[in-house]
Enzyme design. Sequence first.
Site, PDB file in Angstrom:
ATOM      1  N   SER A  74       0.836   7.462  14.744  1.00  6.23           N
ATOM      2  CA  SER A  74       0.333   7.175  13.386  1.00  6.23           C
ATOM      3  C   SER A  74      -1.198   7.088  13.373  1.00  6.23           C
ATOM      4  O   SER A  74      -1.852   7.601  12.465  1.00  6.23           O
ATOM      5  CB  SER A  74       0.962   5.887  12.844  1.00  6.23           C
ATOM      6  OG  SER A  74       0.445   4.735  13.491  1.00  6.23           O
ATOM      7  N   LYS A  75      -1.768   6.441  14.390  1.00 11.44           N
ATOM      8  CA  LYS A  75      -3.221   6.257  14.380  1.00 11.44           C
ATOM      9  C   LYS A  75      -3.958   7.561  14.744  1.00 11.44           C
ATOM     10  O   LYS A  75      -5.068   7.809  14.257  1.00 11.44           O
ATOM     11  CB  LYS A  75      -3.612   5.108  15.311  1.00 11.44           C
ATOM     12  CG  LYS A  75      -3.135   3.733  14.822  1.00 11.44           C
ATOM     13  CD  LYS A  75      -3.712   3.360  13.453  1.00 11.44           C
ATOM     14  CE  LYS A  75      -3.408   1.922  13.057  1.00 11.44           C
ATOM     15  NZ  LYS A  75      -3.939   1.543  11.749  1.00 11.44           N
TER      16      LYS A  75
ATOM     17  N   SER B  68      -7.500   3.259  15.415  1.00 11.70           N
ATOM     18  CA  SER B  68      -7.350   2.424  16.619  1.00 11.70           C
ATOM     19  C   SER B  68      -7.719   3.249  17.849  1.00 11.70           C
ATOM     20  O   SER B  68      -7.591   4.480  17.834  1.00 11.70           O
ATOM     21  CB  SER B  68      -5.885   1.978  16.740  1.00 11.70           C
ATOM     22  OG  SER B  68      -5.676   1.291  17.961  1.00 11.70           O
TER      23      SER B  68
ATOM     24  N   ASN C   5      -7.409  -0.361   5.297  1.00 12.71           N
ATOM     25  CA  ASN C   5      -7.296  -1.080   6.571  1.00 12.71           C
ATOM     26  C   ASN C   5      -5.887  -1.574   6.879  1.00 12.71           C
ATOM     27  O   ASN C   5      -5.543  -1.766   8.042  1.00 12.71           O
ATOM     28  CB  ASN C   5      -8.291  -2.259   6.506  1.00 12.71           C
ATOM     29  CG  ASN C   5      -8.002  -3.322   7.528  1.00 12.71           C
ATOM     30  OD1 ASN C   5      -8.285  -3.146   8.718  1.00 12.71           O
ATOM     31  ND2 ASN C   5      -7.399  -4.434   7.090  1.00 12.71           N
TER      32      ASN C   5
ATOM     33  N   VAL D 110       0.814  -1.229   0.000  1.00 15.93           N
ATOM     34  CA  VAL D 110       0.000   0.000   0.000  1.00 15.93           C
ATOM     35  C   VAL D 110       0.843   1.272   0.000  1.00 15.93           C
ATOM     36  O   VAL D 110       0.331   2.350  -0.308  1.00 15.93           O
ATOM     37  CB  VAL D 110      -0.985   0.069   1.193  1.00 15.93           C
ATOM     38  CG1 VAL D 110      -2.147  -0.888   1.009  1.00 15.93           C
ATOM     39  CG2 VAL D 110      -0.285  -0.124   2.527  1.00 15.93           C
TER      40      VAL D 110
ATOM     41  N   TYR E  45       3.193   3.981  17.068  1.00  8.19           N
ATOM     42  CA  TYR E  45       1.861   3.520  16.623  1.00  8.19           C
ATOM     43  C   TYR E  45       0.787   4.532  17.035  1.00  8.19           C
ATOM     44  O   TYR E  45      -0.084   4.894  16.238  1.00  8.19           O
ATOM     45  CB  TYR E  45       1.586   2.150  17.247  1.00  8.19           C
ATOM     46  CG  TYR E  45       0.328   1.463  16.765  1.00  8.19           C
ATOM     47  CD1 TYR E  45       0.231   0.966  15.466  1.00  8.19           C
ATOM     48  CD2 TYR E  45      -0.759   1.274  17.615  1.00  8.19           C
ATOM     49  CE1 TYR E  45      -0.919   0.304  15.036  1.00  8.19           C
ATOM     50  CE2 TYR E  45      -1.908   0.608  17.186  1.00  8.19           C
ATOM     51  CZ  TYR E  45      -1.982   0.121  15.895  1.00  8.19           C
ATOM     52  OH  TYR E  45      -3.118  -0.529  15.474  1.00  8.19           O
TER      53      TYR E  45
END
Length: 254
Positions: free
Chosen positions: A152-153, A136, A86, A60, A149
């Site tokens: 990023s979310k 998330s 996703n 992706v 993480y």
Amino acid sequence: MNGLHEGRVVWVTGAASGIGRSTVEEIVAEGGRAIGSDLPSADMSWAEEDERIAIIPGDVTAPDHNAKAVELALKVFGRLDGAVLNAGIATRDDLFGSSMELFDRVMDVNVRSIVLGIRSSANVMPPGSAITVTASTSGMRGDPGMWVYNTSKAAVINLVRSTSMDLASRGIRINAVCPGPTKTGMTDGAYDDGWHEDLRRRTPLQKWGLASEVAAAHSFLVSTKASHITGVHLPVDGGMSANSGQFTPPPFSL
Ligand SMILES: NC(=O)c1ccc[n+]([C@@H]2O[C@H](COP(=O)([O-])OP(=O)(O)OC[C@H]3O[C@@H](n4cnc5c(N)ncnc54)[C@H](O)[C@@H]3O)[C@@H](O)[C@H]2O)c1
């Protein structure tokens, strides 16, 4: 099933396993057709014999992969009405212990690729189409050792808010789904290192989520049933994000 996706075509990334696979299964069970994309190394054999699903391998983070997935939808099914962006990777990392390479890779997969996916898909989608993104609960607050993480979310949640403004005039909606701890390939390790019980107890509903429970949220938000919903992030987390974090929810068993 109610034919929720009858006549519609939805592209799902990270479709080999977990939430992505469950979402593809939900789309076709509801009468739709799907493009399933995942890394060339991922096992998409479960979908190979199903003519309602077209498969495309790729990363992706590559612009041409995103373009080819959209081209495939138009070539095989003649249209694209939805995209479920996703695919993602999770990390734990010492704030002071690493180079920035890991940060850059996670931002590339979890954030930059979402921009590529939005651009590619929205350019061919007719008004009435919709995009969903898997963010998330980790994008809503902080977790120890998960700053990369978490960042990023959180970026993805605000990317969704922001792009909902730009996509509205094209008649395209975009929303985020925020899973809490969910049983998938990504969280297999949780069983080995003892987080499983800890995370279960921190969840008010006292259980881990299932990929199918997250897929149900994607399916609704990408469908025309959600026609007046855009720019939101929907937790699918058994109530975890409702907790202030001060008290562990009371235990129960059903
Ligand atoms: N499982 C959880 O507890 C949980 C919680 C919150 C958010 N999420 C998010 O849910 C999404 C789906 O993860 P999952 O839990 O189903 O895990 P999973 O590991 O079962 O599925 C993720 C899929 O993404 C694919 N993928 C990874 N990098 C890719 C790339 N560069 N190009 C194409 N495909 C790539 C993987 O091959 C894999 O098939 C992710 O964005 C993840 O961050 C998961």
